[in-house]
Design a protein around this motif. Structure first.
Motif, PDB file in Angstrom:
ATOM      1  N   ILE A 154       0.823  -1.183   0.181  1.00 55.18           N
ATOM      2  CA  ILE A 154      -0.146   0.219   0.149  1.00 55.18           C
ATOM      3  C   ILE A 154       1.018   1.480  -0.358  1.00 55.18           C
ATOM      4  O   ILE A 154       2.046   1.417   0.269  1.00 55.18           O
ATOM      5  CB  ILE A 154      -1.253   0.057   1.205  1.00 55.18           C
ATOM      6  N   LYS A 155       0.165   2.392  -0.671  1.00 56.92           N
ATOM      7  CA  LYS A 155       1.303   3.341  -0.717  1.00 56.92           C
ATOM      8  C   LYS A 155       0.969   4.245   0.350  1.00 56.92           C
ATOM      9  O   LYS A 155      -0.243   5.503   0.710  1.00 56.92           O
ATOM     10  CB  LYS A 155       1.149   4.520  -2.250  1.00 56.92           C
ATOM     11  N   ILE A 156       1.267   4.233   1.299  1.00 60.08           N
ATOM     12  CA  ILE A 156       1.238   4.590   2.645  1.00 60.08           C
ATOM     13  C   ILE A 156       1.823   5.637   2.877  1.00 60.08           C
ATOM     14  O   ILE A 156       1.831   7.459   3.418  1.00 60.08           O
ATOM     15  CB  ILE A 156       1.768   3.747   3.957  1.00 60.08           C
ATOM     16  N   VAL A 157       2.932   6.332   1.576  1.00 59.06           N
ATOM     17  CA  VAL A 157       3.637   7.790   1.632  1.00 59.06           C
ATOM     18  C   VAL A 157       4.135   8.603   0.206  1.00 59.06           C
ATOM     19  O   VAL A 157       3.949   6.937  -0.900  1.00 59.06           O
ATOM     20  CB  VAL A 157       5.309   7.938   1.979  1.00 59.06           C
ATOM     21  N   GLU A 158       3.718   9.104  -0.226  1.00 54.64           N
ATOM     22  CA  GLU A 158       2.668   9.948  -1.553  1.00 54.64           C
ATOM     23  C   GLU A 158       3.843  11.697  -2.036  1.00 54.64           C
ATOM     24  O   GLU A 158       2.899  12.098  -0.670  1.00 54.64           O
ATOM     25  CB  GLU A 158       1.189  10.239  -1.568  1.00 54.64           C
ATOM     26  N   ALA A 159       4.357  11.250  -2.749  1.00 54.45           N
ATOM     27  CA  ALA A 159       4.722  12.072  -2.880  1.00 54.45           C
ATOM     28  C   ALA A 159       5.235  13.223  -1.726  1.00 54.45           C
ATOM     29  O   ALA A 159       5.648  14.488  -1.887  1.00 54.45           O
ATOM     30  CB  ALA A 159       4.115  13.130  -3.643  1.00 54.45           C
ATOM     31  N   GLY A 160       5.983  12.006  -0.732  1.00 55.21           N
ATOM     32  CA  GLY A 160       6.942  13.037   0.266  1.00 55.21           C
ATOM     33  C   GLY A 160       5.548  13.618   1.424  1.00 55.21           C
ATOM     34  O   GLY A 160       6.380  13.286   2.510  1.00 55.21           O
ATOM     35  N   ARG A 161       4.710  13.114   1.488  1.00 54.55           N
ATOM     36  CA  ARG A 161       3.783  13.474   2.747  1.00 54.55           C
ATOM     37  C   ARG A 161       3.524  11.616   2.934  1.00 54.55           C
ATOM     38  O   ARG A 161       2.922  11.332   2.598  1.00 54.55           O
ATOM     39  CB  ARG A 161       2.738  13.787   2.249  1.00 54.55           C
ATOM     40  N   ILE A 162       3.305  11.643   4.668  1.00 59.89           N
ATOM     41  CA  ILE A 162       2.139  10.506   4.988  1.00 59.89           C
ATOM     42  C   ILE A 162       1.124  10.166   5.020  1.00 59.89           C
ATOM     43  O   ILE A 162       0.533  11.715   5.049  1.00 59.89           O
ATOM     44  CB  ILE A 162       2.582  10.072   6.039  1.00 59.89           C
ATOM     45  N   ARG A 163       0.789   9.475   4.358  1.00 60.48           N
ATOM     46  CA  ARG A 163      -0.974   9.354   3.739  1.00 60.48           C
ATOM     47  C   ARG A 163      -1.700   8.954   5.118  1.00 60.48           C
ATOM     48  O   ARG A 163      -1.860   7.825   5.518  1.00 60.48           O
ATOM     49  CB  ARG A 163      -1.160   8.491   2.804  1.00 60.48           C
ATOM     50  N   ASP A 165      -4.388   8.443   6.338  1.00 63.05           N
ATOM     51  CA  ASP A 165      -5.625   7.903   6.056  1.00 63.05           C
ATOM     52  C   ASP A 165      -5.000   6.604   5.840  1.00 63.05           C
ATOM     53  O   ASP A 165      -5.567   5.340   6.829  1.00 63.05           O
ATOM     54  CB  ASP A 165      -6.367   7.796   5.035  1.00 63.05           C
ATOM     55  N   ILE A 166      -3.900   5.518   5.534  1.00 64.41           N
ATOM     56  CA  ILE A 166      -3.544   4.893   5.412  1.00 64.41           C
ATOM     57  C   ILE A 166      -2.428   3.961   6.804  1.00 64.41           C
ATOM     58  O   ILE A 166      -2.270   3.622   7.140  1.00 64.41           O
ATOM     59  CB  ILE A 166      -2.375   4.472   4.276  1.00 64.41           C
ATOM     60  N   GLU A 167      -1.503   5.165   7.135  1.00 68.90           N
ATOM     61  CA  GLU A 167      -0.715   4.872   8.542  1.00 68.90           C
ATOM     62  C   GLU A 167      -2.477   5.021   9.586  1.00 68.90           C
ATOM     63  O   GLU A 167      -1.804   4.075  10.272  1.00 68.90           O
ATOM     64  CB  GLU A 167      -0.215   6.024   9.527  1.00 68.90           C
ATOM     65  N   ARG A 168      -3.657   5.268   9.774  1.00 69.19           N
ATOM     66  CA  ARG A 168      -4.613   4.986  10.492  1.00 69.19           C
ATOM     67  C   ARG A 168      -5.052   3.555  10.316  1.00 69.19           C
ATOM     68  O   ARG A 168      -5.034   3.278  11.760  1.00 69.19           O
ATOM     69  CB  ARG A 168      -5.701   5.892  10.225  1.00 69.19           C
ATOM     70  N   ASP A 169      -4.535   3.374   9.189  1.00 69.24           N
ATOM     71  CA  ASP A 169      -5.708   1.963   9.730  1.00 69.24           C
ATOM     72  C   ASP A 169      -4.166   0.643   9.543  1.00 69.24           C
ATOM     73  O   ASP A 169      -4.946  -0.136  10.325  1.00 69.24           O
ATOM     74  CB  ASP A 169      -6.022   1.848   7.604  1.00 69.24           C
ATOM     75  N   TYR A 170      -3.264   0.923   9.033  1.00 71.94           N
ATOM     76  CA  TYR A 170      -1.871   0.915   9.775  1.00 71.94           C
ATOM     77  C   TYR A 170      -2.139   0.668  10.839  1.00 71.94           C
ATOM     78  O   TYR A 170      -1.409  -1.095  11.623  1.00 71.94           O
ATOM     79  CB  TYR A 170      -0.969   0.683   9.244  1.00 71.94           C
ATOM     80  N   LEU A 171      -1.739   1.560  11.750  1.00 71.60           N
ATOM     81  CA  LEU A 171      -1.751   1.148  13.215  1.00 71.60           C
ATOM     82  C   LEU A 171      -2.554   1.138  13.998  1.00 71.60           C
ATOM     83  O   LEU A 171      -2.374   0.698  14.766  1.00 71.60           O
ATOM     84  CB  LEU A 171      -1.487   2.994  13.900  1.00 71.60           C
ATOM     85  N   ALA A 172      -4.168   1.118  13.124  1.00 70.09           N
ATOM     86  CA  ALA A 172      -5.743   0.601  14.306  1.00 70.09           C
ATOM     87  C   ALA A 172      -4.917  -1.156  13.867  1.00 70.09           C
ATOM     88  O   ALA A 172      -5.525  -1.562  15.270  1.00 70.09           O
ATOM     89  CB  ALA A 172      -7.010   1.024  13.527  1.00 70.09           C
ATOM     90  N   ARG A 173      -4.266  -1.735  13.636  1.00 71.37           N
ATOM     91  CA  ARG A 173      -4.558  -2.989  13.510  1.00 71.37           C
ATOM     92  C   ARG A 173      -3.506  -3.681  14.412  1.00 71.37           C
ATOM     93  O   ARG A 173      -3.900  -4.509  14.706  1.00 71.37           O
ATOM     94  CB  ARG A 173      -3.545  -3.506  12.315  1.00 71.37           C
ATOM     95  N   THR A 174      -2.908  -3.040  15.280  1.00 67.81           N
ATOM     96  CA  THR A 174      -1.612  -3.445  15.919  1.00 67.81           C
ATOM     97  C   THR A 174      -2.178  -2.761  17.764  1.00 67.81           C
ATOM     98  O   THR A 174      -2.294  -2.093  17.422  1.00 67.81           O
ATOM     99  CB  THR A 174      -0.412  -2.700  16.361  1.00 67.81           C
ATOM    100  N   ARG A 175      -1.136  -3.381  18.460  1.00 69.06           N
ATOM    101  CA  ARG A 175      -1.099  -3.542  20.269  1.00 69.06           C
ATOM    102  C   ARG A 175      -1.131  -2.556  20.404  1.00 69.06           C
ATOM    103  O   ARG A 175      -0.286  -2.001  21.247  1.00 69.06           O
ATOM    104  CB  ARG A 175      -1.450  -4.761  20.684  1.00 69.06           C
ATOM    105  N   THR A 176       0.625  -2.069  19.717  1.00 71.24           N
ATOM    106  CA  THR A 176       1.767  -1.256  20.403  1.00 71.24           C
ATOM    107  C   THR A 176       1.699   0.011  18.905  1.00 71.24           C
ATOM    108  O   THR A 176       2.561  -0.499  18.290  1.00 71.24           O
ATOM    109  CB  THR A 176       3.154  -2.330  19.827  1.00 71.24           C
ATOM    110  N   PRO A 177       0.504   0.678  18.896  1.00 75.03           N
ATOM    111  CA  PRO A 177       0.889   1.064  17.628  1.00 75.03           C
ATOM    112  C   PRO A 177       1.611   2.944  17.925  1.00 75.03           C
ATOM    113  O   PRO A 177       2.314   2.714  16.878  1.00 75.03           O
ATOM    114  CB  PRO A 177      -0.504   2.048  17.526  1.00 75.03           C
ATOM    115  N   GLU A 178       2.114   3.378  19.618  1.00 73.68           N
ATOM    116  CA  GLU A 178       3.104   3.673  19.688  1.00 73.68           C
ATOM    117  C   GLU A 178       4.640   3.563  18.884  1.00 73.68           C
ATOM    118  O   GLU A 178       5.450   4.403  18.549  1.00 73.68           O
ATOM    119  CB  GLU A 178       3.180   4.692  20.837  1.00 73.68           C
TER     120      GLU A 178
END
Length: 731
Positions: A154-163, A165-178
């Protein structure tokens, strides 16, 4: 700019330096002790088509197949969502190119203007990536749907900027988001650092010059590797390795079953073929390897064992290697098989098989025998995911890598390195125990080298370590999910007649046991009920967890080790007085700070053991170097009236005709799997394994040692072909 030989070497070293800098950038930004302390990560630079041209040397197996991930992105995303400057793609899909779901990979295209020049990539093992069980491993998984569901690129960084929405989806999956968020930032920064420096090379040498240089580096490394292969003898070698996991029949669980990884390796001219098709069917659980995992662990072993003195450039070496496998096998699982535990189970068995065959190949070459190395430590019980709650109720989960304190394999001229870790993860190390204590509610009672754990040999394998900790500043139990491999049998093999390293150890015992003052498992075996860890294993506040990592394999017959070297090891605490006698036939005693050798008693002891190997017969004396075509440290092929004959390199005894079964002509002695261990035979299932020792039928020299399943036929680990018989005809 013209790229000459000097410029080419400058660029090669510069690419290696860029990778190293990317790794340091990742560590500085990351907050996870898995990356910053244990170095469970790696970085790489690839060409525009994804060919890995340079990789770091932390966890080699995390980067040697990044080309598979980049190839998928190029094939699938060229138009939608597109690939542009400043983009970065994240995935943890083991069916696509990572090892298992906890390994999260981030790859970034590098553009010079509108031209795609290269890719940068990094992989980090995350403390948690979701799924039903903390840490990402699930003993009870029936398929990948019982594990963390893989994320395709998945494209989580686009043109140098973190997306976001994608970052939020990725970190929502984990018990250790920090921690995962910090690792993500570290990987983004690492890839950007690589991009910046690769573009500096474009500015210095021209974009065409850099592209040409990378292509030439791949071509020259391929040519050098082919020359090395051509220098090595053609032949066929075999190795087996075993893992344990449950099997199922319908709804019924069959615990503690054995799965075999079986390899036939052939070397012909300047090509290597690794045939795993005889490996067992895939398991109905988490221990299967995907093809990318198989490829990664095979390549990492090739780099470590054969590429000494050559650039470690996976993209070049892949051009000379053929991997043959079978879908729905334990080494090449088919979706949706569970695979999250592969790196500590089937993947280690793959590495052990490849390492064993490569050691036999190298040992057959007079010019390259010095490169032959016994196996280093394998994954063991000290590698585990732990989870629970702190005193304030806050949850935690992480991966402890105490297992990375195992021993290195010995060579023909040196002992293995003590507590050096896995050869294919040269930069990895256990976290500092004080860091573990600061991050998590545990208190270490000991971490020390474990005497007698190194594989005996003319040169000794490196020793492993003993670890013990208990819950601290928590009133709740801690869940333990151990890889639990190598408990029932040795998992690190010796070479050229060297013995395996000591198996792993795992025990939970009362906290009143004086672990710190013990000498090791010999003092602890009788104070606990030894059980295999399972999905329900927990460590309670009034208990201690004790684990040990494996020793490295030895090299050569242990009865030929210099007694002075044994005495030195005893003084250093690496071998006990009892171990000196049991493992090396050396009789000595400690007198203050001196180890006093009884030389006459040692000679008599060793001679008695040689006679025992031959059933009481007097062994033939060695006659000095035996001429003939080298087959290994212990065998030569010589001409005879009946055709070429295999003879002992020590005493000259004719063993068999070339083309006949060599191992059927040797004396073989079977022993229990725990012949040197105080605890191995106490684990359920250990009775299924045997240690097979092979001796010259004339001089009694130990020429090979194999781990096998009881009742299995003897493994013909090295074939000696009849003259002019082609290799292809013998596989």
């Amino acid at each position: 700019m013209t790229i000459g030989p000097i410029e080419l070497e400058i660029i090669r070293h510069r690419l290696e330096a860029i990778n190293a800098d990317a790794g340091q950038t990742l560590v500085r930004v990351s907050g996870s002790q898995i990356a910053s302390e244990a170095s469970d990560f790696n970085t790489a630079i690839m060409t525009a088509d994804g060919t890995v041209v340079s990789c770091s040397k932390f966890i080699l197996v995390q980067s040697t197949s990044l080309n598979l991930i980049v190839r998928d992105i190029l094939d699938c995303y060229g138009e939608n969502p597109g690939i542009g400057p400043g983009d970065q793609f994240l995935t943890n899909d083991p069916y696509l190119g990572t090892l298992h779901q906890p390994d999260v990979t981030l790859v970034a295209p590098i553009f010079d203007g509108e031209r795609l020049v290269a890719w940068a990539g990094s992989t980090v093992h995350e403390p948690d990536v979701g799924g039903p069980v903390s840490g990402g491993f699930n003993y009870a998984a029936r398929s990948i749907f019982d594990e963390a569901i893989p994320i395709p690129p998945i494209k989580i960084v686009e043109a140098g900027r973190i997306r976001r929405d994608i970052e939020r989806d990725y970190l929502a999956r984990t018990r250790t988001p920090e921690l995962n968020a910090l690792d993500l930032l570290g990987q983004i920064a690492a890839n950007r650092a690589s991009e910046r420096q690769v573009l500096e090379l474009c500015a210095a040498y021209g974009t065409d010059g850099l592209v040409e240089a990378m292509d030439r580096l791949l071509a020259s490394t391929e040519a050098a590797f082919r020359r090395r292969l051509a220098d090595l003898p053609d032949g066929v070698w075999r190795e087996n390795s075993f893992i344990q996991h449950e099997q199922r029949s319908g709804a019924d669980y069959l615990p503690n079953q054995v799965y075999a990884v079986r390899l036939v390796m052939a070397k012909t001219g300047d090509k290597l073929t690794f045939d795993f098709t005889a490996s067992d069917d895939e398991a109905p659980g988490a221990v299967n390897a995907t093809y990318p995992t198989l490829a990664n662990f095979t390549m990492a072993a090739v780099l470590v064992h054969i590429c000494q003195g050559l650039p470690w450039m996976p993209g070049a070496i892949w051009r000379t290697i053929d991997i043959r496998t079978r879908k729905r096998s334990v080494v090449d699982a088919e979706w949706p098989a569970g695979v999250a535990m592969s790196t500590g189970t089937s993947a280690q068995a793959i590495r052990n098989c490849v390492s064993g065959c490569l050691a036999r190949l190298l040992d057959g070459s007079a010019a390259h025998a010095h490169m032959a190395m016994a196996s280093s430590q394998s994954s063991g019980a000290g590698g585990m995911s732990i989870s629970g709650h702190r005193l304030d109720g806050s949850p935690f989960t992480t991966l402890f890598l105490d297992e990375l304190s195992g021993g290195g394999g010995a060579t023909c001229n040196a002992d293995g390195s003590d507590t050096s870790g896995t050869a294919t993860s040269p930069g990895a190390t256990p976290s500092n125990l004080e860091t573990n204590e600061a991050y998590y509610p545990v208190l270490y009672l000991t971490r020390r080298e474990l005497a007698d754990s190194g594989g005996p040999g003319t040169h000794r394998g490196g020793v492993g370590a003993l670890h013990a900790y208990r819950p601290h500043q928590t009133e709740r139990s801690i869940a333990l999910l151990s890889m639990a491999q190598g408990l029932q049998h040795p998992a690190t093999m010796g070479a050229a007649g060297g013995e395996p390293g000591l198996p792993s150890g795992f025990a939970i015992m009362s906290n009143d046991v004086p672990v710190a003052g013990s000498k090791g498992w010999s003092d602890l075996a009788d104070v606990t009920d030894l059980r295999l860890p399972d999905a329900a294993t927990r460590l309670h506040p009034d208990q201690i967890l004790v684990t040990s990592s494996q020793g490295g394999g030895g090299f050569g017959d242990p009865l030929e080790r210099d007694p002075m070297s044994v005495a030195t090891d005893v003084l250093a605490g690496l071998v006990s007085v009892g171990g000196a006698l049991r493992d090396f036939g050396v009789v000595l005693r400690l007198d203050g700070d001196q180890a006093v050798i009884d030389h006459a008693a040692s000679v008599a002891e060793r001679q008695a053991r040689l006679r025992a190997r031959l059933g009481g017969r007097e062994p033939r004396k060695a006659e000095g170097p035996v001429s003939g075509r080298r087959l290994s440290s212990h065998f030569r092929a010589v001409a005879s009236p009946a055709g070429e004959q295999v003879v002992c390199a020590s005493c000259g005894h004719g063993i068999c005709n070339a083309g006949a079964s060599l191992y059927a002509s040797l004396v073989v002695h079977e022993a229990a799997a725990g012949e040197r261990s105080a605890i191995t035979d106490r684990y359920p299932g250990s009775e299924r394994f045997r240690i097979r020792h092979f001796y010259c039928p004339s001089c009694a020299r130990q020429v090979d040692v194999q781990v096998a399943l009881a009742g299995d036929p003897v493994l013909e680990a090295m074939e000696v072909p009849a003259a002019h018989q082609p290799i292809e005809a013998r596989r």
